[in-house]
Enzyme design. Structure first.
Site, PDB file in Angstrom:
ATOM      1  N   LYS B 179       5.052  -4.084  -5.377  1.00 13.05           N
ATOM      2  CA  LYS B 179       5.301  -2.983  -6.301  1.00 13.05           C
ATOM      3  C   LYS B 179       5.117  -1.663  -5.548  1.00 13.05           C
ATOM      4  O   LYS B 179       4.466  -1.616  -4.496  1.00 13.05           O
ATOM      5  CB  LYS B 179       4.375  -3.032  -7.517  1.00 13.05           C
ATOM      6  CG  LYS B 179       2.912  -2.880  -7.252  1.00 13.05           C
ATOM      7  CD  LYS B 179       2.345  -1.501  -7.174  1.00 13.05           C
ATOM      8  CE  LYS B 179       2.921  -0.561  -8.192  1.00 13.05           C
ATOM      9  NZ  LYS B 179       2.361   0.809  -7.946  1.00 13.05           N
ATOM     10  N   THR B 190       1.252  -1.858   2.249  1.00 15.27           N
ATOM     11  CA  THR B 190       2.080  -1.244   1.228  1.00 15.27           C
ATOM     12  C   THR B 190       1.261  -0.921   0.007  1.00 15.27           C
ATOM     13  O   THR B 190       0.061  -1.150  -0.030  1.00 15.27           O
ATOM     14  CB  THR B 190       3.205  -2.175   0.786  1.00 15.27           C
ATOM     15  OG1 THR B 190       3.969  -1.496  -0.213  1.00 15.27           O
ATOM     16  CG2 THR B 190       2.654  -3.440   0.197  1.00 15.27           C
ATOM     17  N   GLU B 277      11.484   6.186  -6.268  1.00 13.23           N
ATOM     18  CA  GLU B 277      11.606   7.148  -7.365  1.00 13.23           C
ATOM     19  C   GLU B 277      12.861   8.006  -7.191  1.00 13.23           C
ATOM     20  O   GLU B 277      12.998   8.737  -6.225  1.00 13.23           O
ATOM     21  CB  GLU B 277      10.358   8.022  -7.440  1.00 13.23           C
ATOM     22  CG  GLU B 277       9.178   7.235  -7.979  1.00 13.23           C
ATOM     23  CD  GLU B 277       7.856   7.973  -7.919  1.00 13.23           C
ATOM     24  OE1 GLU B 277       6.895   7.493  -8.536  1.00 13.23           O
ATOM     25  OE2 GLU B 277       7.797   9.021  -7.261  1.00 13.23           O
TER      26      GLU B 277
END
Lengths: 406, 406
Positions: B179, B190, B277
């Site tokens: 995620k 990450t 995003e």
């Protein structure tokens, strides 16, 4: 969207300097886009330039010409940066120098060329050469505002600054203009800055003062972390004020000069940030309490470059966690996160590495509301500090830069 | 706006792993936000974590617990990062570990906690403790997609990857989820990644492979240059496949495993970029021809971080001058700008440091049109290279990050 940028100041005559402005039609018709500075004989001229390895053709030529001859003219165009243009770009810039040199009767090496605008397109030599006579015919001591307009690219307003100071009954004047709104993270210089004074000062000393002052002004601003290919900052001291030529920083007059010169340089640098692409905030990032000054500089720039911090500033959102996250990754030597404090516009938001016990979100919102934001991060490890100035990151920034060439 | 992100894959049972998912109401009601992984006894567990000095409370605890005991459960919440929360944050995380440990009958040190979400707010311990029994009751070998959904924050889609491979008649499976969509510039790990396999392998070797593979996957992606406080990546090898425990990279089975493991890691890392995003492009930045690999990595990341390059990518504008300007400032040792070449999606745009003689703007526009963009910059100085993956910079990015907390 310029933030707190005031009207262009009235810059009085600076003896030994005349400015000519013309419309060459480089980018758009009927816009001032060509500016010539005429410098009297005997002036001291200093310059600092971009450190970008892909520096533009005019920057390469300025380095050569400053070594070869006394500079007598600045030849500045906007609308085309003449960068990424290889050998044809150098030849194009020389052609424009030759045209001006022939017209005014000086040698090529006495011309300093400057270009700003789109990268990678060939300079329209014919248009510039055709407009040079207009600019020369237009030379005047009172053309400062026109010159400020004539060097704009995505700037929304012309940027000028002036200071006068008295010393031993003599008045000295320092005036300058700057431009730049994007691709701003100067490295040894700004996009374009030209500062003139009537004081007499040795060239080598003027160069030292310029380099030092740039590090407190243009080299401490950032809009988008991108160092331009064309950054140039020129200081000219005509000597027409008639003082005995300053030869040392120890002289009292030198110190008065440096103080006023620094104010002009900082005002011009701040003006670039205030007019930054899409800017809705003028942000001062101060980092204190580091062991080495370099650590303070590094952390301040990392905060100023963080897209997450910049979008939070745009939203006036006191999202202090994003600031601490940047501090944590910025790599300051020996960082102890439990000693970090954060103030925004005087409100203590974080203490001992976490949210302050008395902090209320409502206070943070109030602190973030104004157009002028002062962030102070204290790392609590030493006595060094530094300050950089930046803007927020808005929708307008994306629009401007997604549509720049269309 | 996810770019080329496909449906969540069918991840088959990985023997030794069960997953439970529940709704704790941490951020919003009726959303999966609590995930538990149950690991069989005897498994090898490896982890890499953020290098951000402001690392979150759960990251600190993971470091401790991995040293103290065999890991038997992962306890993951979204909606709150438990970062910037100081000592109360640590206590809160321990409380949730204790609740799970007490329920399932293991010691506290056998629990690895993970949190993701807003920074700087205290973890809602009561809500998490209340939902733990639901998650435990829900434990199953087939809950992979629910788990992918349960760890999302601003992600628009769950991210999973699976590979099976055969060796000596035995089938091995590797499955994982990840995620992350913002604050993405991992440094040794990450945002969150969990990769499980049924192979048997020594823990120390698994750790080495994980670290190495992270450097070819999660550590080569960037969305906004901001390294998170919570980055964690966990690899679990249950050993249930029954092979003789791999003890060396020299073993043929180890090499088959690493190849498949790398594919899973890269697919999970790419999925984070594809769902970045505001992303409208998936961009591969390849830098070749450097003397040292570090130079290639540095230049590639500088290109991937440049707001000017990213907004040009958003506009599908082949503004190659911005890319060369980044190369010029990125600081590759010994750069000779006259040797630089640039290809975008196979079109040669710059050669010898300037525009290619045959290049037409129309070709550049076509090359920039697709969703998948491959930029290759050849510095022409040596044999080293590196690749990073990133996204463009869109209006949606500004909107998401200006409104994240509202």
């Amino acid at each position: 969207m310029a933030v707190g940028l005031h009207d262009f100041p009235l810059i009085p005559e600076i003896k030994g300097i005349r400015i000519g402005v013309a419309q060459a039609g480089i980018k758009k018709p009927n816009k001032k886009d060509l500016v010539i500075f005429e410098i009297c004989e005997g002036a001291s001229v200093a310059g600092v330039f971009t450190q970008n390895a892909f520096c533009a053709a005019p920057v390469r030529i300025c380095h050569q010409h400053l070594d070869l001859a006394a500079s007598r003219y600045l030849l500045i165009n906007t609308g085309n940066a003449n960068a990424g243009t290889g050998k044809p770009g150098l030849e194009a810039a020389f052609e424009t120098c030759d045209a001006l040199a022939g017209l005014v009767g000086v040698k090529r090496e006495s011309i300093l060329p400057f270009s700003t605008g789109v990268i990678g397109e060939l300079l329209p030599v014919d248009k510039i050469v055709a407009a040079i006579p207009d600019a020369v015919a237009n030379l005047s001591a009172t053309n400062w505002q026109s010159a400020g307009i004539g060097i704009m690219t995505t700037d929304t307003l012309p940027k000028g600054s002036v200071r006068t100071f008295e010393f031993d009954g003599q008045t000295y004047t320092i005036g300058g203009i700057s431009k730049g709104a994007g691709m701003i993270r100067p490295n040894m210089a700004t996009m374009l800055g030209y500062i003139c004074t009537d004081i007499a000062i040795e060239t080598a000393l003027l160069q030292d003062i310029l380099k030092d002052t740039v590090n407190k002004s243009f080299n401490r601003i950032t809009i988008d972390s991108d160092t331009s290919t064309n950054d140039s900052c020129i200081a000219i001291a005509t000597g027409c004020a008639g003082n005995a030529k300053i030869a040392s920083l120890e002289e009292p007059l030198a110190q008065a000069f440096v103080a006023a010169f620094t104010e002009v340089m900082q005002e011009l640098a701040h003006a670039i940030v205030r007019d930054g692409e899409g800017a809705t905030k003028f942000v001062t990032v101060e980092v204190t309490g580091t062991r080495e000054k370099d650590d303070a500089t590094k952390v301040a720039f990392e905060i100023a470059h963080s897209p997450l911090v910049k979008t939070a500033l745009f939203a006036s959102d006191p999202n202090w966690g994003r600031i601490l996250a940047v501090v944590g990754r910025a790599g300051a030597a020996g960082l102890n996160v439990d000693g970090v404090q954060l103030h925004i516009n005087g409100v203590e938001i974080a203490r001992n590495g976490g949210r302050s016990p008395d902090y209320l979100e409502e206070q943070g919102k109030q602190a973030m509301a104004p157009e002028e934001i002062h962030i102070v991060v204290d790392l609590g490890m030493g006595q060094c500090s530094d300050v950089v100035w930046t803007t927020d990151f808005s929708h307008e920034y994306v629009t401007i830069n997604a549509e720049y060439r269309t």
